[in-house]
Write an enzyme that holds these catalytic residues in place. Structure first.
Site, PDB file in Angstrom:
ATOM      1  N   LYS A  75      28.412  85.543 147.727  1.00 48.37           N
ATOM      2  CA  LYS A  75      29.324  85.586 148.862  1.00 48.37           C
ATOM      3  C   LYS A  75      30.707  86.149 148.453  1.00 48.37           C
ATOM      4  O   LYS A  75      31.000  86.298 147.273  1.00 48.37           O
ATOM      5  CB  LYS A  75      29.473  84.184 149.469  1.00 48.37           C
ATOM      6  CG  LYS A  75      28.168  83.656 150.084  1.00 48.37           C
ATOM      7  CD  LYS A  75      27.616  84.578 151.175  1.00 48.37           C
ATOM      8  CE  LYS A  75      26.665  83.890 152.139  1.00 48.37           C
ATOM      9  NZ  LYS A  75      25.290  83.708 151.637  1.00 48.37           N
TER      10      LYS A  75
HETATM   11  C1  LIG Z   1      24.479  82.472 152.545  1.00 47.51           C
HETATM   12  C2  LIG Z   1      24.322  82.064 153.947  1.00 47.51           C
HETATM   13  C3  LIG Z   1      24.042  80.742 154.318  1.00 47.51           C
HETATM   14  C4  LIG Z   1      23.686  79.678 153.348  1.00 47.51           C
HETATM   15  O1  LIG Z   1      24.556  79.488 152.312  1.00 47.51           O
HETATM   16  P1  LIG Z   1      24.045  78.880 150.906  1.00 47.51           P
HETATM   17  O2  LIG Z   1      25.341  78.507 150.252  1.00 47.51           O
HETATM   18  O3  LIG Z   1      23.332  79.967 150.180  1.00 47.51           O
HETATM   19  O4  LIG Z   1      23.212  77.708 151.209  1.00 47.51           O
HETATM   20  C5  LIG Z   1      24.009  80.428 155.657  1.00 47.51           C
HETATM   21  N1  LIG Z   1      24.223  81.357 156.596  1.00 47.51           N
HETATM   22  C6  LIG Z   1      24.473  82.638 156.291  1.00 47.51           C
HETATM   23  C7  LIG Z   1      24.735  83.621 157.371  1.00 47.51           C
HETATM   24  C8  LIG Z   1      24.504  83.034 154.954  1.00 47.51           C
HETATM   25  O5  LIG Z   1      24.705  84.320 154.648  1.00 47.51           O
END
Ligand SMILES: *Cc1c(COP(=O)(O)O)cnc(C)c1O
Length: 397
Positions: A186
Site C-alpha cells: 500500500k
Molecule cells: C489491501 C486492501 C484491503 C485489505 O487490506 P489488508 O491490510 O491487506 O488486509 C481492503 N480493501 C482494499 C480495497 C484493499 O486494496
C-alpha cells in the site's frame, strides 16, 4: 503506490525504539517502555492528518473493515452493499460477522454506481461500503444522500486511495467510518496493519473495545479491566505501528511524487486516439497511485494489455480476468465454498451470484487497464515508460 520503496533509516530508527525497550505490545508495561507508545502516537497523528476525531489502529485493512462494521452494530443478517470491483477483503470482512454482502454494479468511476445502490436497498440493508479502488473515489455525495434518505451507514474503504480527497475532505473522513490498509504494497505500509477513522465517539469506543477482546481500557491494570461486550483480537503490534510512524511522515512527499509521475503518463496517453480515462466524480482529487484508462472495446483492451507486457512495460493490470479484484474470479464466493458452515442468514439471504446480471460492470471492467504509479521512478524513467506505453497501445488501436 508502494511505501516499501522508501523504507529506510527513519523506519529502522522507529523500530529500534521498540526493540531497545523490548515492549512489543501496544498496551501496558508502562514502566518498561521508555515512554514509547507507537500505536497511540500513530493514531493521534493519523487522526489529525485525516481531519478526523478518532483513529483506531488494527492488524490489517481487512480487520479494519470488520472492526468498523462491528463497532457500528452490523451483525448477522444485516446487508452491506459493496461493489463488484474491489479486493476480496470486502466480502470477507462482512461475512465473518454473519452479515450478508450484496454486490452491485460499478460505473465509469470504477466504483459503486449510485443508481445500482439505490435499487439494491431492502429493509435489511444496514450499510453502504464504497471502495475507492486504484486511487480514485466513489461519488460520495450521491451515496451520502442515499444513506441519509434510508438511514444507512456510509463506510468508506480507502485502502487504495489514502491521501485522495473529496470536497476538500480526506478520503475516509467523508462517511461515518473510513478504513485504511498498511499492508506491504500500500501507499504507506506498517508491514501489516490497518486503521479506522471516525468522528463518532460511540463507534470509536466500540472499535477500541472490539479489537481487543472487549477490553474497556479503563484504569492501569489490564487484568482487572471489564468486558462490556464480546470482542476479538485484531490488535496491531508496536513494531508494525513504529514502521507506520516513519511512513506517515513520508506520505505527503509520496503523494507529490505520485502526482508528478501520474501526470507524465496521463498526458502521454491522452495523445492516443481511442484511449479515455476513468471518471473522477466532481469535487474529487485522486491520490495518483494508478493511471486508469479505457480502451474502445474488451478485445482491444486485451490486446493492449498483451502488447504492454510484450514490450516490457511492467505493472499494468487487467483486472477483468484477475483472480482477486473482480467478481469474474471469485468462484469461491459464487459457490459459497467455506471450510465450515456459513451462518444461516448468509445462506438464505445471499444473491445467486452465478445468475446475477453484472453486464454493466463487465462493460467497464472489460475495457479497463490500470498502470501502477511507482515512487522510485526518476522523471526520465517515467517518460520512457509513458512513451513505451503509448507505442504499445497505438499498435493495437
Ligand atoms: C489491501 C486492501 C484491503 C485489505 O487490506 P489488508 O491490510 O491487506 O488486509 C481492503 N480493501 C482494499 C480495497 C484493499 O486494496
Amino acid at each position: 503506490m508502494p511505501g516499501f520503496e522508501v523504507f529506510g533509516a527513519e523506519e529502522r530508527k522507529q523500530v529500534n525504539d521498540v526493540l531497545e525497550s523490548g515492549v512489543l505490545m501496544r498496551y501496558g508495561f508502562d514502566g518498561m517502555r521508555n515512554g514509547h507508545w507507537k500505536a497511540k502516537q500513530f493514531e493521534n497523528t493519523f487522526a489529525q492528518r485525516m481531519q478526523s476525531q478518532h483513529c483506531q489502529l488494527v492488524s490489517s485493512g481487512t480487520s479494519a473493515l470488520t472492526v468498523a462494521l462491528a463497532s457500528a452494530g452490523v451483525g448477522a443478517g444485516d446487508e452491506v452493499i459493496m461493489p463488484t470491483f474491489t479486493f476480496v477483503a470486502s466480502f470477507e470482512s462482512i461475512m465473518i460477522l454473519g452479515a450478508v454482502p450484496v454486490l452491485v454494479d460499478i460505473d465509469d468511476t470504477l466504483t459503486l454506481d449510485p443508481k445500482a445502490v439505490e435499487a439494491a436497498i431492502t429493509d435489511r440493508t444496514k450499510c453502504i461500503m464504497p471502495v475507492h479502488m486504484c486511487g480514485s473515489m466513489a461519488d460520495l455525495k450521491a451515496l451520502k444522500q442515499i444513506c441519509q434518505k434510508h438511514d444507512l451507514l456510509l463506510l468508506e474503504d480507502a485502502c487504495q486511495a489514502i491521501g485522495g480527497t473529496f470536497e476538500g475532505k480526506p478520503l475516509g473522513s467523508y462517511g461515518d467510518l473510513g478504513c485504511f490498509s498498511f499492508d506491504f504494497v500500500k501507499t504507506i505500509t506498517c508491514g501489516e496493519g490497518g486503521a479506522i477513522i471516525t468522528n463518532s465517539e460511540k463507534y470509536a469506543i466500540q472499535a477500541d473495545q472490539y479489537q481487543d477482546h472487549g477490553h474497556d481500557h479503563v484504569g492501569t491494570d489490564r487484568g482487572a479491566e471489564t468486558h462490556p461486550h464480546l470482542g476479538y483480537n485484531f490488535r496491531i503490534s508496536e513494531l508494525n505501528a513504529a514502521v507506520g510512524i516513519a511512513q506517515l511522515d513520508k506520505l505527503d512527499s509520496i503523494l507529490a511524487t505520485q502526482k508528478r509521475n501520474y501526470t507524465i503518463i496521463r498526458e502521454t496517453l491522452e495523445e492516443v486516439k481511442g484511449v479515455t480515462f476513468r471518471r473522477v466524480p466532481d469535487g474529487g482529487e485522486e491520490n495518483y497511485s494508478f493511471v486508469n484508462f479505457f480502451l474502445p472495446s474488451e478485445e482491444k483492451a486485451k490486446q493492449a494489455h498483451q502488447a504492454l507486457s510484450k514490450s516490457g512495460v511492467e505493472a499494468c493490470f487487467y483486472w477483468y480476468t484477475n483472480n482477486w479484484h473482480y467478481i469474474n474470479g471469485w468462484e469461491h464466493l459464487k459457490n459459497l465454498k467455506s471450510l465450515g458452515n456459513l451462518s444461516s442468514e448468509i445462506k438464505t439471504q445471499i444473491q445467486d451470484l452465478n445468475q446475477t446480471d453484472f453486464s454493466k460492470s463487465d462493460a467497464w471492467m472489460g475495457r479497463t487497464i490500470s498502470s501502477l504509479v511507482k515512487i522510485g521512478w526518476t522523471e526520465a524513467e517515467v517518460k520512457d515508460r509513458a512513451e513505451a506505453m503509448k507505442k504499445a497501445i497505438q499498435s493495437v488501436v
